[in-house]
Scaffold this motif. Structure first.
Motif, mmCIF file in Angstrom:
data_model
loop_
_atom_site.group_PDB
_atom_site.id
_atom_site.type_symbol
_atom_site.label_atom_id
_atom_site.label_comp_id
_atom_site.label_asym_id
_atom_site.label_seq_id
_atom_site.Cartn_x
_atom_site.Cartn_y
_atom_site.Cartn_z
ATOM 1 N N ARG A 102 -58.631 8.434 25.472
ATOM 2 C CA ARG A 102 -57.611 9.084 25.546
ATOM 3 C C ARG A 102 -56.615 7.923 26.358
ATOM 4 O O ARG A 102 -55.276 7.810 26.151
ATOM 5 N N VAL A 103 -57.276 7.222 27.351
ATOM 6 C CA VAL A 103 -56.395 6.323 27.953
ATOM 7 C C VAL A 103 -56.262 5.121 27.304
ATOM 8 O O VAL A 103 -54.905 4.432 27.218
ATOM 9 N N ALA A 104 -57.027 4.723 26.638
ATOM 10 C CA ALA A 104 -56.795 3.518 25.455
ATOM 11 C C ALA A 104 -55.614 4.005 24.675
ATOM 12 O O ALA A 104 -54.753 2.932 24.357
ATOM 13 N N GLU A 105 -55.512 5.194 24.028
ATOM 14 C CA GLU A 105 -54.659 5.542 23.263
ATOM 15 C C GLU A 105 -53.312 5.572 23.753
ATOM 16 O O GLU A 105 -52.066 5.016 23.608
ATOM 17 N N LEU A 106 -53.099 6.016 25.182
ATOM 18 C CA LEU A 106 -52.026 5.888 25.914
ATOM 19 C C LEU A 106 -51.541 4.665 26.204
ATOM 20 O O LEU A 106 -50.331 4.280 25.884
ATOM 21 N N PHE A 107 -52.283 3.610 26.397
ATOM 22 C CA PHE A 107 -51.945 2.359 26.463
ATOM 23 C C PHE A 107 -51.339 1.649 25.226
ATOM 24 O O PHE A 107 -50.318 0.865 25.338
ATOM 25 N N VAL A 108 -52.039 1.883 24.011
ATOM 26 C CA VAL A 108 -51.611 1.462 22.744
ATOM 27 C C VAL A 108 -49.843 1.951 22.638
ATOM 28 O O VAL A 108 -48.904 1.468 22.174
ATOM 29 N N VAL A 109 -49.677 3.555 22.755
ATOM 30 C CA VAL A 109 -48.477 3.882 22.770
ATOM 31 C C VAL A 109 -47.373 3.575 23.609
ATOM 32 O O VAL A 109 -46.335 3.130 23.072
ATOM 33 N N TRP A 162 -45.572 10.993 26.375
ATOM 34 C CA TRP A 162 -45.657 12.320 26.960
ATOM 35 C C TRP A 162 -46.751 12.827 26.532
ATOM 36 O O TRP A 162 -47.638 13.395 27.482
ATOM 37 N N ILE A 163 -47.236 13.301 25.290
ATOM 38 C CA ILE A 163 -48.176 13.843 24.752
ATOM 39 C C ILE A 163 -49.317 13.020 25.143
ATOM 40 O O ILE A 163 -50.448 13.584 25.669
ATOM 41 N N ALA A 164 -49.366 11.678 24.977
ATOM 42 C CA ALA A 164 -50.675 11.010 25.314
ATOM 43 C C ALA A 164 -51.055 11.101 26.899
ATOM 44 O O ALA A 164 -52.022 11.348 27.113
ATOM 45 N N VAL A 165 -50.022 11.166 27.740
ATOM 46 C CA VAL A 165 -50.133 11.250 29.112
ATOM 47 C C VAL A 165 -51.033 12.468 29.212
ATOM 48 O O VAL A 165 -51.780 12.692 30.298
ATOM 49 N N LEU A 166 -50.318 13.566 28.878
ATOM 50 C CA LEU A 166 -50.941 14.967 29.110
ATOM 51 C C LEU A 166 -52.298 15.159 28.558
ATOM 52 O O LEU A 166 -53.305 15.939 29.099
ATOM 53 N N ARG A 167 -52.327 14.392 27.532
ATOM 54 C CA ARG A 167 -53.992 14.566 26.693
ATOM 55 C C ARG A 167 -54.835 13.677 27.783
ATOM 56 O O ARG A 167 -56.019 13.961 27.930
ATOM 57 N N VAL A 168 -54.479 12.632 28.362
ATOM 58 C CA VAL A 168 -55.283 11.975 29.230
ATOM 59 C C VAL A 168 -55.506 12.834 30.453
ATOM 60 O O VAL A 168 -56.652 12.888 30.926
ATOM 61 N N PHE A 169 -54.453 13.395 30.994
ATOM 62 C CA PHE A 169 -54.821 14.262 32.196
ATOM 63 C C PHE A 169 -55.640 15.495 31.939
ATOM 64 O O PHE A 169 -56.634 15.844 32.720
ATOM 65 N N LEU A 170 -55.344 16.042 30.810
ATOM 66 C CA LEU A 170 -56.249 17.257 30.302
ATOM 67 C C LEU A 170 -57.665 16.970 30.076
ATOM 68 O O LEU A 170 -58.443 17.819 30.137
ATOM 69 N N SER A 171 -58.114 15.916 29.425
ATOM 70 C CA SER A 171 -59.296 15.311 29.218
ATOM 71 C C SER A 171 -60.279 14.907 30.676
ATOM 72 O O SER A 171 -61.256 14.664 30.389
ATOM 73 N N LEU A 172 -59.529 15.128 31.644
ATOM 74 C CA LEU A 172 -60.274 14.733 32.781
ATOM 75 C C LEU A 172 -60.988 15.988 33.714
ATOM 76 O O LEU A 172 -61.618 16.023 34.496
ATOM 77 N N ARG A 173 -60.978 17.068 32.761
ATOM 78 C CA ARG A 173 -61.520 18.278 33.217
ATOM 79 C C ARG A 173 -62.068 19.138 32.059
ATOM 80 O O ARG A 173 -61.333 19.010 30.953
ATOM 81 N N GLY A 174 -62.873 19.984 31.994
ATOM 82 C CA GLY A 174 -63.377 20.733 30.830
ATOM 83 C C GLY A 174 -63.572 22.312 31.431
ATOM 84 O O GLY A 174 -63.445 22.789 32.492
#
Length: 332
Positions: A253-260, A292-304
């Motif tokens: 997710r972080v790699a995807e955010l960086f590309v965006v 913004w979508i990519a940032v939210l996906r990064v944050f949400l991926s840090l917990r389950g």
């Protein structure tokens, strides 16, 4: 005393959507939230902000645009009508989440939150027109649309996971770094609305529209500074995730955010050095949604929250649900 009939319960008694259908309906809400942002930008960039000069009707005497209003009236009215399409899709997501068994109240609450955000932003849009495109109200209109996008992304993510108590998938300091990334991106978006409010695209060419009294070049530089902060936090988070041997999903997710962010940066520089052409500005608005979508996906991926519960279904239902289970596990 007869039992009160609940229309949503009646639907649930007769229709059992699959987990995949609920996820796709939630994703459709995300897509439409982005469409609303982009088409709202198109209204401003085509100078159609007052194409319909009043609200809730298009003119004082007509609900729809008249031929004399030209293409600007059509563009503004079309954007208004897209709100009803958005309402229909959110309504479908609410019904699907309510009908799905076992019942998941968090999903239906997120769906209803979207509905009320749409309603409130419709009123803000009307105030925007009635105040002659006041730049502060325009900024509030955009931020409300961003809030809608936020809730839609959260619902999409939650539809693929369970309802257990959230548990950290990374050490707490890493989660805190994720919070800092969200806050920095929020500030980036806020400053972006000020750039818009002080820039040259006021939204209507026929009227002297009030602008935010700030130097556009200086506020744009502040916006760029926040971009550097967000990029730096993204790179730092990627290295930290590798250092703590975090699961693959957060790192991806972080790699995807960086590309965006890199793509959005290119668009931003093209926009700045070419005096903000309309098409590039519209592309930049679309890119801001993706960031913004990519940032939210990064944050949400840090917990389950565990895997989404499945039905003790009737015969044949297990085969329909089986393809969904790996997708739910991999998206946590």
């Amino acid at each position: 005393m007869p039992k009160t009939l609940n229309p949503l319960q009646l639907v649930a008694d007769r229709w059992q959507p699959s987990a995949r259908f609920v996820r796709r309906a939630s994703l459709a809400c995300v897509v439409m939230a982005v469409v609303i942002v982009v088409t709202g930008g198109a209204v401003r960039l085509t100078q159609s902000g007052l194409g319909c000069p009043t609200w809730p009707t298009c003119t004082e005497d007509s609900l729809t645009p008249t031929p004399e209003m030209g293409i600007n009236g059509v563009i503004e009215f079309t954007n208004r009508m897209l709100t009803y399409v958005l309402c229909a899709i959110v309504g479908l997501a609410i019904v699907a989440a309510r009908a799905r068994a076992p019942r998941r109240r968090p999903l239906t609450r997120l769906g209803w939150a979207q509905f009320w955000l749409i309603a409130s932003n419709g009123v803000i849009g009307g105030i925007t027109v009635l105040t002659g495109l006041n730049p502060y109200i325009v900024a509030l209109h955009f931020l409300a649309a961003t809030a809608l996008l936020t809730v839609a992304v959260v619902m999409w993510h939650r539809s693929a996971e369970g309802d257990d108590e959230p548990r950290d998938l990374v050490p707490r300091p890493v989660r805190q770094l994720g919070w800092v990334l969200v806050v920095a991106t929020t500030l980036l978006i806020l400053v972006g609305t000020v750039v818009t409010g002080s820039g040259r695209h006021a939204g209507d060419a026929k009227k002297d529209v009030h602008r935010i009294p700030l130097d556009w070049h200086e506020i744009t530089q502040l916006h760029v500074d926040f971009v550097y902060v967000v990029v730096g936090l993204t790179v730092a988070l990627w290295f930290v995730l590798r250092a703590v041997q975090a699961p693959a999903t957060p790192r991806r997710r972080v790699a995807e955010l960086f590309v965006v962010l890199m793509l959005q940066g290119v668009v931003g520089y093209v926009q700045y050095f070419n005096d903000s052409p309309e098409v590039i500005v519209g592309t930049h608005m679309f890119g801001s949604c993706l960031v913004w979508i990519a940032v939210l996906r990064v944050f949400l991926s840090l917990r389950g929250r565990g895997e989404a519960a499945t039905l003790p279904a009737p015969s044949g239902e297990h085969e329909a649900l089986a393809p969904d289970q790996p997708a739910a596990a991999s998206s946590r």
